[in-house]
Design a protein around this motif. Sequence first.
Motif, PDB file in Angstrom:
ATOM      1  N   ILE A   1       4.373   4.895   0.464  1.00 43.83           N
ATOM      2  CA  ILE A   1       3.108   5.264  -0.689  1.00 43.83           C
ATOM      3  C   ILE A   1       3.163   3.706  -1.515  1.00 43.83           C
ATOM      4  O   ILE A   1       4.171   3.485  -2.031  1.00 43.83           O
ATOM      5  CB  ILE A   1       3.612   6.394  -1.480  1.00 43.83           C
ATOM      6  CG1 ILE A   1       3.380   7.561  -0.542  1.00 43.83           C
ATOM      7  CG2 ILE A   1       2.352   6.636  -2.413  1.00 43.83           C
ATOM      8  CD1 ILE A   1       3.723   8.837  -0.970  1.00 43.83           C
ATOM      9  N   ALA A   2       1.910   3.482  -1.632  1.00 44.82           N
ATOM     10  CA  ALA A   2       2.035   2.004  -2.397  1.00 44.82           C
ATOM     11  C   ALA A   2       2.273   2.406  -4.040  1.00 44.82           C
ATOM     12  O   ALA A   2       1.600   3.356  -4.225  1.00 44.82           O
ATOM     13  CB  ALA A   2       0.728   1.364  -2.370  1.00 44.82           C
ATOM     14  N   VAL A   3       3.138   1.417  -4.522  1.00 46.21           N
ATOM     15  CA  VAL A   3       3.174   1.549  -5.863  1.00 46.21           C
ATOM     16  C   VAL A   3       2.165   0.819  -6.646  1.00 46.21           C
ATOM     17  O   VAL A   3       1.982   0.741  -7.880  1.00 46.21           O
ATOM     18  CB  VAL A   3       4.542   1.442  -6.225  1.00 46.21           C
ATOM     19  CG1 VAL A   3       5.175   2.557  -6.968  1.00 46.21           C
ATOM     20  CG2 VAL A   3       5.288   0.995  -5.132  1.00 46.21           C
ATOM     21  N   ALA A   4       1.903  -0.292  -6.084  1.00 48.65           N
ATOM     22  CA  ALA A   4       0.884  -1.321  -6.689  1.00 48.65           C
ATOM     23  C   ALA A   4      -0.565  -1.001  -6.593  1.00 48.65           C
ATOM     24  O   ALA A   4      -0.827  -0.113  -5.495  1.00 48.65           O
ATOM     25  CB  ALA A   4       1.126  -2.778  -6.145  1.00 48.65           C
ATOM     26  N   HIS A   5      -1.249  -1.350  -7.153  1.00 47.80           N
ATOM     27  CA  HIS A   5      -2.979  -1.194  -7.146  1.00 47.80           C
ATOM     28  C   HIS A   5      -3.342  -2.173  -6.094  1.00 47.80           C
ATOM     29  O   HIS A   5      -2.956  -3.093  -5.969  1.00 47.80           O
ATOM     30  CB  HIS A   5      -3.538  -1.319  -8.301  1.00 47.80           C
ATOM     31  CG  HIS A   5      -3.022  -0.625  -9.493  1.00 47.80           C
ATOM     32  ND1 HIS A   5      -3.376   0.857  -9.410  1.00 47.80           N
ATOM     33  CD2 HIS A   5      -2.708  -0.748 -10.683  1.00 47.80           C
ATOM     34  CE1 HIS A   5      -3.052   1.423 -10.319  1.00 47.80           C
ATOM     35  NE2 HIS A   5      -2.653   0.561 -11.397  1.00 47.80           N
ATOM     36  N   PRO A   6      -4.272  -1.426  -5.240  1.00 47.89           N
ATOM     37  CA  PRO A   6      -4.879  -2.363  -4.113  1.00 47.89           C
ATOM     38  C   PRO A   6      -5.821  -3.674  -4.834  1.00 47.89           C
ATOM     39  O   PRO A   6      -6.163  -3.387  -5.887  1.00 47.89           O
ATOM     40  CB  PRO A   6      -5.895  -1.577  -3.262  1.00 47.89           C
ATOM     41  CG  PRO A   6      -6.092  -0.640  -4.456  1.00 47.89           C
ATOM     42  CD  PRO A   6      -5.015  -0.233  -5.185  1.00 47.89           C
ATOM     43  N   SER A   7      -5.910  -4.618  -3.931  1.00 53.76           N
ATOM     44  CA  SER A   7      -6.821  -5.736  -4.587  1.00 53.76           C
ATOM     45  C   SER A   7      -8.327  -5.646  -4.156  1.00 53.76           C
ATOM     46  O   SER A   7      -8.606  -4.846  -3.271  1.00 53.76           O
ATOM     47  CB  SER A   7      -6.325  -7.180  -3.875  1.00 53.76           C
ATOM     48  OG  SER A   7      -4.815  -7.281  -4.228  1.00 53.76           O
ATOM     49  N   LEU A   8      -9.160  -6.079  -4.880  1.00 59.01           N
ATOM     50  CA  LEU A   8     -10.306  -6.055  -4.632  1.00 59.01           C
ATOM     51  C   LEU A   8     -10.869  -6.987  -3.222  1.00 59.01           C
ATOM     52  O   LEU A   8     -10.082  -8.021  -3.147  1.00 59.01           O
ATOM     53  CB  LEU A   8     -11.306  -6.581  -5.693  1.00 59.01           C
ATOM     54  CG  LEU A   8     -11.437  -5.788  -6.992  1.00 59.01           C
ATOM     55  CD1 LEU A   8     -12.398  -6.546  -8.053  1.00 59.01           C
ATOM     56  CD2 LEU A   8     -11.874  -4.488  -6.652  1.00 59.01           C
ATOM     57  N   GLY A   9     -11.546  -6.433  -2.471  1.00 52.31           N
ATOM     58  CA  GLY A   9     -11.496  -7.032  -1.349  1.00 52.31           C
ATOM     59  C   GLY A   9     -10.737  -6.899  -0.188  1.00 52.31           C
ATOM     60  O   GLY A   9     -10.610  -7.091   1.070  1.00 52.31           O
TER      61      GLY A   9
ATOM     62  N   ALA B   1      -0.586   7.722  -8.382  1.00 49.96           N
ATOM     63  CA  ALA B   1      -0.841   8.607  -9.573  1.00 49.96           C
ATOM     64  C   ALA B   1      -0.573  10.113  -8.941  1.00 49.96           C
ATOM     65  O   ALA B   1      -0.138  11.042  -9.765  1.00 49.96           O
ATOM     66  CB  ALA B   1      -2.318   8.454  -9.986  1.00 49.96           C
ATOM     67  N   LEU B   2      -0.920  10.307  -7.848  1.00 48.40           N
ATOM     68  CA  LEU B   2      -0.840  11.875  -7.340  1.00 48.40           C
ATOM     69  C   LEU B   2       0.712  12.339  -7.244  1.00 48.40           C
ATOM     70  O   LEU B   2       1.150  13.290  -7.432  1.00 48.40           O
ATOM     71  CB  LEU B   2      -1.263  11.882  -5.922  1.00 48.40           C
ATOM     72  CG  LEU B   2      -3.005  11.821  -6.154  1.00 48.40           C
ATOM     73  CD1 LEU B   2      -3.556  12.171  -4.686  1.00 48.40           C
ATOM     74  CD2 LEU B   2      -3.530  13.170  -6.944  1.00 48.40           C
ATOM     75  N   MET B   3       1.265  11.224  -6.957  1.00 50.85           N
ATOM     76  CA  MET B   3       2.867  11.346  -6.692  1.00 50.85           C
ATOM     77  C   MET B   3       3.576  11.537  -8.136  1.00 50.85           C
ATOM     78  O   MET B   3       4.207  12.413  -8.213  1.00 50.85           O
ATOM     79  CB  MET B   3       3.437  10.233  -5.920  1.00 50.85           C
ATOM     80  CG  MET B   3       3.315  10.019  -4.505  1.00 50.85           C
ATOM     81  SD  MET B   3       3.613  11.628  -3.571  1.00 50.85           S
ATOM     82  CE  MET B   3       5.202  11.656  -3.839  1.00 50.85           C
ATOM     83  N   ARG B   4       3.144  10.603  -9.067  1.00 51.77           N
ATOM     84  CA  ARG B   4       3.671  10.884 -10.323  1.00 51.77           C
ATOM     85  C   ARG B   4       3.177  12.315 -10.976  1.00 51.77           C
ATOM     86  O   ARG B   4       4.331  13.047 -11.355  1.00 51.77           O
ATOM     87  CB  ARG B   4       2.890   9.876 -11.243  1.00 51.77           C
ATOM     88  CG  ARG B   4       3.907   8.580 -11.171  1.00 51.77           C
ATOM     89  CD  ARG B   4       3.491   7.590 -12.209  1.00 51.77           C
ATOM     90  NE  ARG B   4       2.294   7.245 -12.137  1.00 51.77           N
ATOM     91  CZ  ARG B   4       1.562   6.209 -11.613  1.00 51.77           C
ATOM     92  NH1 ARG B   4       2.402   5.467 -11.022  1.00 51.77           N
ATOM     93  NH2 ARG B   4       0.197   6.030 -11.681  1.00 51.77           N
ATOM     94  N   SER B   5       2.128  12.768 -10.719  1.00 50.08           N
ATOM     95  CA  SER B   5       1.692  14.284 -11.255  1.00 50.08           C
ATOM     96  C   SER B   5       2.551  15.273 -10.406  1.00 50.08           C
ATOM     97  O   SER B   5       2.859  16.100 -10.911  1.00 50.08           O
ATOM     98  CB  SER B   5       0.265  14.221 -11.107  1.00 50.08           C
ATOM     99  OG  SER B   5      -0.283  14.309 -10.005  1.00 50.08           O
ATOM    100  N   SER B   6       2.494  14.906  -9.187  1.00 56.27           N
ATOM    101  CA  SER B   6       3.226  15.957  -8.486  1.00 56.27           C
ATOM    102  C   SER B   6       4.888  16.078  -8.961  1.00 56.27           C
ATOM    103  O   SER B   6       5.682  17.069  -8.931  1.00 56.27           O
ATOM    104  CB  SER B   6       3.582  15.633  -7.055  1.00 56.27           C
ATOM    105  OG  SER B   6       4.294  16.601  -6.205  1.00 56.27           O
TER     106      SER B   6
END
Length: 108
Positions: free
Chosen positions: A14-22, A98-103
Amino acid sequence: TTDGKASTWIPVAIAVAHPSLGETVITFAGRTVTRISDGIVTSLIPAADSVPQIIETNISKDSVLSGSPLINTDGTLIGISTGPSRAATPSGFIIAAALMRSSSSDKK
């Protein structure tokens, strides 16, 4: 498998970093027929109210169902399609981290 060999399953990262545009992304969906669609990240919509940040893509809304995973070309899970993400944009996905943190916080 069709060749008679056993399948080996490995857990998804599960990615922790945000994806990049493009960035190139892929999703899987389908009720009766599995569909694989690809596209790019077109926008990162900031979090609002109780909805985490949303990844918007150029993947056709017809190829995205609630629960569809969004993965990058490394096979890392970066988002999940949910009701709130589809309400914000038909081809949107909530950031998986974000879903992992809320879970995790729900279990405390």
